[in-house]
Enzyme design. Sequence first.
Site, PDB file in Angstrom:
ATOM      1  N   GLY A  46       0.834  -1.197   0.000  1.00  0.00           N
ATOM      2  CA  GLY A  46       0.000   0.000   0.000  1.00  0.00           C
ATOM      3  C   GLY A  46       0.864   1.240   0.000  1.00  0.00           C
ATOM      4  N   GLN A  51       2.921   9.942   1.274  1.00  0.00           N
ATOM      5  CA  GLN A  51       4.206   9.240   1.399  1.00  0.00           C
ATOM      6  C   GLN A  51       5.152   9.558   0.252  1.00  0.00           C
ATOM      7  OE1 GLN A  51       2.266   5.222   2.238  1.00  0.00           O
ATOM      8  NE2 GLN A  51       4.132   5.108   3.461  1.00  0.00           N
ATOM      9  N   CYS A  93       5.348  -0.097   7.757  1.00  0.00           N
ATOM     10  CA  CYS A  93       5.052   1.058   6.915  1.00  0.00           C
ATOM     11  C   CYS A  93       6.312   1.434   6.132  1.00  0.00           C
ATOM     12  CB  CYS A  93       4.616   2.224   7.802  1.00  0.00           C
ATOM     13  SG  CYS A  93       4.290   3.733   6.885  1.00  0.00           S
ATOM     14  N   LEU A  94       6.152   1.708   4.833  1.00  0.00           N
ATOM     15  CA  LEU A  94       7.310   2.071   4.008  1.00  0.00           C
ATOM     16  C   LEU A  94       7.981   3.357   4.503  1.00  0.00           C
ATOM     17  CD1 LEU A  94       5.892   1.341   0.438  1.00  0.00           C
ATOM     18  CD2 LEU A  94       7.548  -0.029   1.713  1.00  0.00           C
ATOM     19  N   HIS A 135      -4.873   1.382   7.071  1.00  0.00           N
ATOM     20  CA  HIS A 135      -3.530   1.963   7.178  1.00  0.00           C
ATOM     21  C   HIS A 135      -3.377   3.139   6.206  1.00  0.00           C
ATOM     22  CE1 HIS A 135       0.978   1.315   7.807  1.00  0.00           C
ATOM     23  NE2 HIS A 135       0.941   2.150   6.795  1.00  0.00           N
ATOM     24  N   GLU A 136      -3.842   2.961   4.965  1.00  0.00           N
ATOM     25  CA  GLU A 136      -3.683   4.016   3.952  1.00  0.00           C
ATOM     26  C   GLU A 136      -4.618   5.185   4.216  1.00  0.00           C
ATOM     27  OE1 GLU A 136      -1.050   3.776   2.399  1.00  0.00           O
ATOM     28  OE2 GLU A 136      -0.753   1.659   2.842  1.00  0.00           O
ATOM     29  N   HIS A 139      -3.110   7.357   6.703  1.00  0.00           N
ATOM     30  CA  HIS A 139      -2.065   8.216   6.127  1.00  0.00           C
ATOM     31  C   HIS A 139      -2.652   9.511   5.581  1.00  0.00           C
ATOM     32  CE1 HIS A 139       1.869   6.365   6.240  1.00  0.00           C
ATOM     33  NE2 HIS A 139       1.426   5.214   5.774  1.00  0.00           N
TER      34      HIS A 139
HETATM   35 ZN   LIG Z   1       2.319   3.402   5.866  1.00  0.00          ZN
END
Ligand SMILES: [Zn+2]
Length: 182
Positions: A46, A51, A93-94, A135-136, A139
């Site tokens: 995701g 991000q 998380c990236l 999660h997204e 964000h």
């Molecule tokens: Zn994330």
Amino acid sequence: MALLPIRIYPDPVLRVRCAEVTTFDAELAELVADMVETMHAAPGVGLAASQVGVEKRVAVVDLSVGDDAEQLLVLVNPVIVGDDGAVVETEGCLSIPDFTEKVDRPERVEVVAQDQTGATRRFVAEGWLARAICHEVDHLDGVLFVDHLHGLRRERAKRALKKLAKEQEQREWDAAAPASSG
Ligand SMILES: [Zn+2]
């Protein structure tokens, strides 16, 4: 298509509440295509626009990480309109590399979202897909998965974030320093 640099904590853009998308044009389609490519390359399941430094309510999710085109989900202006159940699973998380922790999420969510053409879809997602969508969507409101942690898990997250902030600061110092001739 282009790979976009992924913003790492504590980049302030990760705390921004992203703006609603009102124009469904070629620029949006390009952003979505670049985000998909960036997510697959990372690799991740995701990615939210913030991000990659874009303050728009756009996210992409693909549990197959590019293996199955049918699993790709483009979420523009997504809203979670209902949820039920509760599951605890390990999440990462990236934008917070090298840290994972168990997070409580709903088992099922009902989502209303547009795609890059503006078409609206209403659907139910379960399990890992529900988790990834939560999660997204978080964000897009400037919320990170570590914000959901309590007690010992929160303490572990705090330590990891502190380390990450230090590393990022060092990286900025290194980038700002004049090239050494020695
Ligand atoms: Zn994330």
